[in-house]
Design a protein around this motif. Sequence first.
Motif, PDB file in Angstrom:
ATOM      1  N   VAL A 164       0.839  -1.209   0.000  1.00  0.00           N
ATOM      2  CA  VAL A 164       0.000   0.000   0.000  1.00  0.00           C
ATOM      3  C   VAL A 164       0.868   1.251   0.000  1.00  0.00           C
ATOM      4  O   VAL A 164       0.595   2.228  -0.718  1.00  0.00           O
ATOM      5  CB  VAL A 164      -0.941   0.006   1.237  1.00  0.00           C
ATOM      6  N   MET A 165       1.945   1.240   0.787  1.00  0.00           N
ATOM      7  CA  MET A 165       2.821   2.410   0.869  1.00  0.00           C
ATOM      8  C   MET A 165       3.580   2.631  -0.437  1.00  0.00           C
ATOM      9  O   MET A 165       3.834   3.761  -0.840  1.00  0.00           O
ATOM     10  CB  MET A 165       3.779   2.263   2.052  1.00  0.00           C
ATOM     11  N   SER A 168       1.198   4.260  -2.718  1.00  0.00           N
ATOM     12  CA  SER A 168       1.059   5.657  -2.291  1.00  0.00           C
ATOM     13  C   SER A 168       2.214   6.508  -2.796  1.00  0.00           C
ATOM     14  O   SER A 168       2.022   7.607  -3.328  1.00  0.00           O
ATOM     15  CB  SER A 168       0.991   5.726  -0.761  1.00  0.00           C
ATOM     16  N   GLN A 172       2.268   9.605  -5.729  1.00  0.00           N
ATOM     17  CA  GLN A 172       2.807  10.946  -5.487  1.00  0.00           C
ATOM     18  C   GLN A 172       3.766  11.391  -6.591  1.00  0.00           C
ATOM     19  O   GLN A 172       4.022  12.584  -6.752  1.00  0.00           O
ATOM     20  CB  GLN A 172       3.538  10.973  -4.139  1.00  0.00           C
ATOM     21  N   PHE A 252      -1.860  14.433   1.972  1.00  0.00           N
ATOM     22  CA  PHE A 252      -2.759  13.324   2.316  1.00  0.00           C
ATOM     23  C   PHE A 252      -2.029  11.987   2.370  1.00  0.00           C
ATOM     24  O   PHE A 252      -2.133  11.246   3.353  1.00  0.00           O
ATOM     25  CB  PHE A 252      -3.899  13.262   1.297  1.00  0.00           C
ATOM     26  N   PHE A 253      -1.285  11.661   1.317  1.00  0.00           N
ATOM     27  CA  PHE A 253      -0.638  10.349   1.241  1.00  0.00           C
ATOM     28  C   PHE A 253       0.360  10.111   2.382  1.00  0.00           C
ATOM     29  O   PHE A 253       0.365   9.027   2.986  1.00  0.00           O
ATOM     30  CB  PHE A 253       0.035  10.156  -0.119  1.00  0.00           C
ATOM     31  N   LEU A 255       0.292  11.333   5.370  1.00  0.00           N
ATOM     32  CA  LEU A 255      -0.482  11.149   6.599  1.00  0.00           C
ATOM     33  C   LEU A 255      -1.074   9.740   6.667  1.00  0.00           C
ATOM     34  O   LEU A 255      -1.086   9.110   7.728  1.00  0.00           O
ATOM     35  CB  LEU A 255      -1.613  12.191   6.676  1.00  0.00           C
ATOM     36  N   VAL A 256      -1.562   9.259   5.529  1.00  0.00           N
ATOM     37  CA  VAL A 256      -2.113   7.897   5.477  1.00  0.00           C
ATOM     38  C   VAL A 256      -1.020   6.881   5.797  1.00  0.00           C
ATOM     39  O   VAL A 256      -1.229   5.945   6.573  1.00  0.00           O
ATOM     40  CB  VAL A 256      -2.714   7.613   4.084  1.00  0.00           C
ATOM     41  N   VAL A 257       0.156   7.082   5.201  1.00  0.00           N
ATOM     42  CA  VAL A 257       1.278   6.169   5.438  1.00  0.00           C
ATOM     43  C   VAL A 257       1.682   6.174   6.915  1.00  0.00           C
ATOM     44  O   VAL A 257       1.903   5.109   7.516  1.00  0.00           O
ATOM     45  CB  VAL A 257       2.481   6.563   4.549  1.00  0.00           C
ATOM     46  N   GLN A 258       1.759   7.355   7.513  1.00  0.00           N
ATOM     47  CA  GLN A 258       2.124   7.459   8.925  1.00  0.00           C
ATOM     48  C   GLN A 258       1.111   6.729   9.812  1.00  0.00           C
ATOM     49  O   GLN A 258       1.485   6.010  10.732  1.00  0.00           O
ATOM     50  CB  GLN A 258       2.207   8.940   9.333  1.00  0.00           C
ATOM     51  N   MET A 259      -0.167   6.952   9.517  1.00  0.00           N
ATOM     52  CA  MET A 259      -1.219   6.318  10.318  1.00  0.00           C
ATOM     53  C   MET A 259      -1.153   4.793  10.194  1.00  0.00           C
ATOM     54  O   MET A 259      -1.246   4.075  11.196  1.00  0.00           O
ATOM     55  CB  MET A 259      -2.586   6.829   9.849  1.00  0.00           C
ATOM     56  N   LEU A 260      -0.959   4.305   8.973  1.00  0.00           N
ATOM     57  CA  LEU A 260      -0.872   2.855   8.762  1.00  0.00           C
ATOM     58  C   LEU A 260       0.358   2.271   9.448  1.00  0.00           C
ATOM     59  O   LEU A 260       0.296   1.188  10.057  1.00  0.00           O
ATOM     60  CB  LEU A 260      -0.798   2.554   7.254  1.00  0.00           C
TER      61      LEU A 260
END
Length: 266
Positions: A164-165, A168, A172, A252-253, A255-260
């Motif tokens: 997923v990362m 992402s 980008q 956005f991307f 932040l999503v990566v950090q959260m995951l």
Amino acid sequence: MKTTTIKKKVYRECGKYMILPIIFTTILMVLSELFLVFTGRTVGAFSNAAISSNFNLQTQSALAAIFFILATVIGIPLIEFISDFFMLKMALKHESVVFHHFLSQENDNAIKMKKGEIEYILEDAPNSLRINMVLLVSKIIFMPLGLIMLLYNGLKINTELTFVMLISGALQIVIPASLKSKIKKYNQEERKNKAELFSQSIEIAENAGVVYHWEVGNQFCKKIESSFHNYYERFGKRYIFFSSFLTQMQEFFPLVVQMLFLLFGA
């Protein structure tokens, strides 16, 4: 002198003065990723210790997590401050070089320019070049390092997460690249519009007495309003949309990566 040769010279000179900001920005990117990885690991270790009721491991993991969080909250902004300091210092030196080049050019070339264009060329254009160069070169340097860190740490946590990362990160790169021609066109039109607005504003300021005496201020304002409205309808609103879209995407991307990373790491 050919346009390509001039561009190379401009980029080379700018890069010479932006070396330190580029180094600090790259360091910031690397440290941000490292702190994210270590924070995810320590949070995961703390969760495992809590499940196994290992008090000593809980304490060590909690202290490590606090350290990395503090390093992110305090250390990263401190390095950003140092980077901004050198950016400003070197920008002033670069400004003097740009100004020297302008004064050294042939009179015919200078006479062809409007005052607004001159002001834009000496102020906005160099500033945009410096910012874009620092960000672009830093990302190019960081990309292989970030990919290595992602594969090394991500595969240890979760294979699906790594996949997923990677998607992402690819998005980008692919999305801005696909919009490159449009953004370039809108950037050129924005520069023309800014130069024109500068010229009209200077014209009003230099002829303030005439404007006041003949009460033609409204005509000048209508002229500026008409010029801007024409630019906005043709290019401005599209430029704002694409710029906002790319900015939000770049925020956005990650932040999503950090959260995951934090969720899977835990």
